[in-house]
Design an enzyme around this catalytic site. Structure first.
Site, mmCIF file in Angstrom:
data_model
loop_
_atom_site.group_PDB
_atom_site.id
_atom_site.type_symbol
_atom_site.label_atom_id
_atom_site.label_comp_id
_atom_site.label_asym_id
_atom_site.label_seq_id
_atom_site.Cartn_x
_atom_site.Cartn_y
_atom_site.Cartn_z
ATOM 1 N N GLU A 143 -9.191 7.471 5.168
ATOM 2 C CA GLU A 143 -9.898 7.654 6.435
ATOM 3 C C GLU A 143 -10.896 8.811 6.353
ATOM 4 O OE1 GLU A 143 -6.979 5.604 9.691
ATOM 5 O OE2 GLU A 143 -6.872 7.777 9.551
ATOM 6 N N GLU B 147 -5.735 -0.533 7.577
ATOM 7 C CA GLU B 147 -4.646 -0.207 8.506
ATOM 8 C C GLU B 147 -4.885 -0.902 9.838
ATOM 9 O OE1 GLU B 147 -3.931 3.951 9.175
ATOM 10 O OE2 GLU B 147 -4.306 4.494 7.074
ATOM 11 N N ARG C 291 0.868 -1.184 0.000
ATOM 12 C CA ARG C 291 0.000 0.000 0.000
ATOM 13 C C ARG C 291 0.905 1.235 0.000
ATOM 14 N NH1 ARG C 291 -2.566 3.035 4.523
ATOM 15 N NH2 ARG C 291 -4.716 3.615 4.015
#
Length: 519
Positions: A313, A415, A222
């Site tokens: 996020e 994450e 990532r």
């Protein structure tokens, strides 16, 4: 706490001991091709051995009691002194093929080992450890390939005094499980290397961090991309260079668009300076053009992105204030601009939307219900889940399962991380640096970090209908290197995360990298 109640068990022990030789049938008498009494309902509380099951070792530590997951009763392992016990069931006459054991479990933690297993099935024994969860039930799975027409289902504890587990509602059916993504974010790597960062394998030989990670089982990288960061990391050029290295290792690539010049997260979603004065209509064009530009350049150099996050996020939206969740119509337009750009470059690239709400069922539902009702297009759901911030493992499983079923999409952990120590290697205070911040049952040690990652992976693996894709660790390569701090505008800024990397303070690969080999 759910410490088992022992009163009835204690009263029955003398009786059970006296009857043991005559009353307990031989294991072979229970051999069948289907699992018997998987919910432990057949006998009520206090049975010397549950119907259909046998026991080995400290048999007094294995018993049925009230308080089931589904029905009235459960299997428990507990004793007031150290114990080793196995509760098992032998199946024969099986048709060879792929099978999957599922179980609902709880554990107070502290054991040397506590796991469910499938063994003597014709190949290697398959195990799944019980995650530490003292209150909420957690569903875990164990897959196996039966080649000898038989298999033994085993519940095992090697425990210290007072340790306990609960197990219930076991099923053994055709099927399989596993995860396809064993990934890590490695966005910090190019700057670390430029500032003198060194990475070593477990024996101390320096080498390419990506090659070391690949050899440990990592299969997906990532990489974040910022628009015009102050220090150049990670702009388009750096992402292109890193992508070549990722693909050269045979790994897949997730590109994580922050749509900012700086960290974008639930607390801030700052527009890039170059887009600062733009209208909403222009921002939609900006998102499309920037996304298309980076991804088409990746494709041109032969390193096409396999997955893309449109935003990072984005609990509160992105490109504030125009793209805030207080204006879903506009946020939807921005997200769909990103989606359309991804698909214009490569229609088979997976588009994921990423929230930091790993244990927040209500918040995740609200967000994705709003996205769905506003026509937002996406292929997968990514959640950040840090156990010291985002709720219990049981909360996490509930949220993950709900997202997969409610929206009919694959899910993954975008994450997660865990500390292998609490002290800091540089002068910058670590974000997690006290024992009070840790998750109960998971110490700040290499063993604790390993356990955390394997248990989170077990939960993702157990998502029904094969919708659990896997995990990205954040951030595998962000070790303490002078000049590679958190603030791109401040070369002297430190790193508050080096105690959660996958390389130790001696720069060696930690044995916790073994989690990459989780099924």
């Amino acid at each position: 706490m759910f410490h088992p109640r022992r009163t009835l068990r204690t009263l029955l022990l003398p009786l059970a001991a006296g009857l043991a030789l005559t009353a307990l049938p031989a294991t072979s008498a229970h051999a069948a091709s289907t699992l018997t009494n998987g919910g432990f309902e057949a006998d009520g509380a206090g049975a010397a051995a549950p119907s259909g099951w046998s026991e080995y070792g400290s048999t007094g530590a294995s018993f049925v009691e009230a308080g089931g997951h589904g029905g009235s009763y459960r299997l428990s392992h507990w004793a007031s002194s150290a114990y080793k016990v196995e509760t098992y069931q032998y199946l024969s006459g099986l048709t060879n093929g792929a099978y999957k054991l599922t179980a609902w479990v709880r554990s107070g933690g502290g054991q040397n080992s506590a796991y469910i297993a499938l063994k003597n099935c014709g190949g290697a024994e398959q195990r799944t450890d019980l995650p530490v969860s003292a209150s909420g039930w957690i569903r875990i799975v164990v897959p196996v390939n039966v080649t000898g027409n038989q298999c033994t289902i085993s519940v095992n504890s090697d425990a210290n005094a007072g340790n306990w587990i609960n197990v219930d509602d076991l099923t053994f059916t055709s099927g399989t499980s596993g995860t396809s993504i064993k990934g890590a974010d490695i966005s910090s790597l190019p700057k670390s290397e430029a500032k003198g960062g060194v990475y070593r394998n477990s024996s101390g030989t320096s080498g390419d961090a990506l090659a070391i990670l690949k050899s440990s089982g990592m299969n997906y990288a990532r990489v974040k991309v910022w628009v015009n960061p102050a220090d150049g990391y990670n702009n388009k050029a750096h992402v292109l260079a890193l992508a070549k290295r990722v693909k050269a290792q045979g790994m897949k690539l997730l590109v994580d668009f922050h749509y900012s010049d700086f960290w974008a997260d639930p607390g801030r979603q700052d527009k890039p300076a170059a887009w600062a004065g733009h209208s909403y209509s222009q921002l939609r064009t900006d998102v499309y053009n920037h996304t298309y530009d980076v991804l088409s350049a990746l494709k041109t150099q032969g390193t096409t992105a396999d997955m893309v996050q449109v935003g990072n996020e984005i609990n509160g939206g992105m490109l504030w204030n125009e793209g805030s969740t207080s204006n879903w119509t506009q946020l939807a337009g921005l997200l769909n601009s990103g989606y359309d750009a991804v698909k214009a470059v490569n229609s088979s690239t997976t588009v994921a939307l990423h929230l930091a709400k790993g244990g927040d069922l209500a918040g995740t539902r609200w967000w994705f219900d709003s996205a769905r009702s506003n026509g937002v297009k996406f292929d997968a759901i990514g959640l950040s889940y840090y156990g010291y911030w985002h709720g219990t493992l049981a909360d996490f499983q509930t949220t993950l399962y709900d997202a997969a079923s409610r929206y009919g999409k694959p899910v993954f952990v975008a994450e997660t991380a865990y500390p292998f120590r609490l002290d800091s290697e540089d002068s910058h205070e670590n974000i997690i640096d006290t024992s009070a911040e840790l998750v109960s049952g998971y110490p700040a040690s290499v063993a604790g970090q390993t356990r955390w990652m394997n248990d989170v992976a077990s939960i993702v693996e157990a998502v029904p209908n094969g919708r659990g894709l896997g995990i990205f660790y954040w951030e595998a390569t962000w070790t303490a290197v002078n000049g590679n701090g958190w603030d791109p505008t401040d070369p002297s800024s430190g790193n508050g995360w080096e105690n959660q990397a996958l390389f130790g303070y001696d720069d060696r690969a930690l044995s916790s990298m073994s989690w990459f080999r989780h099924r």
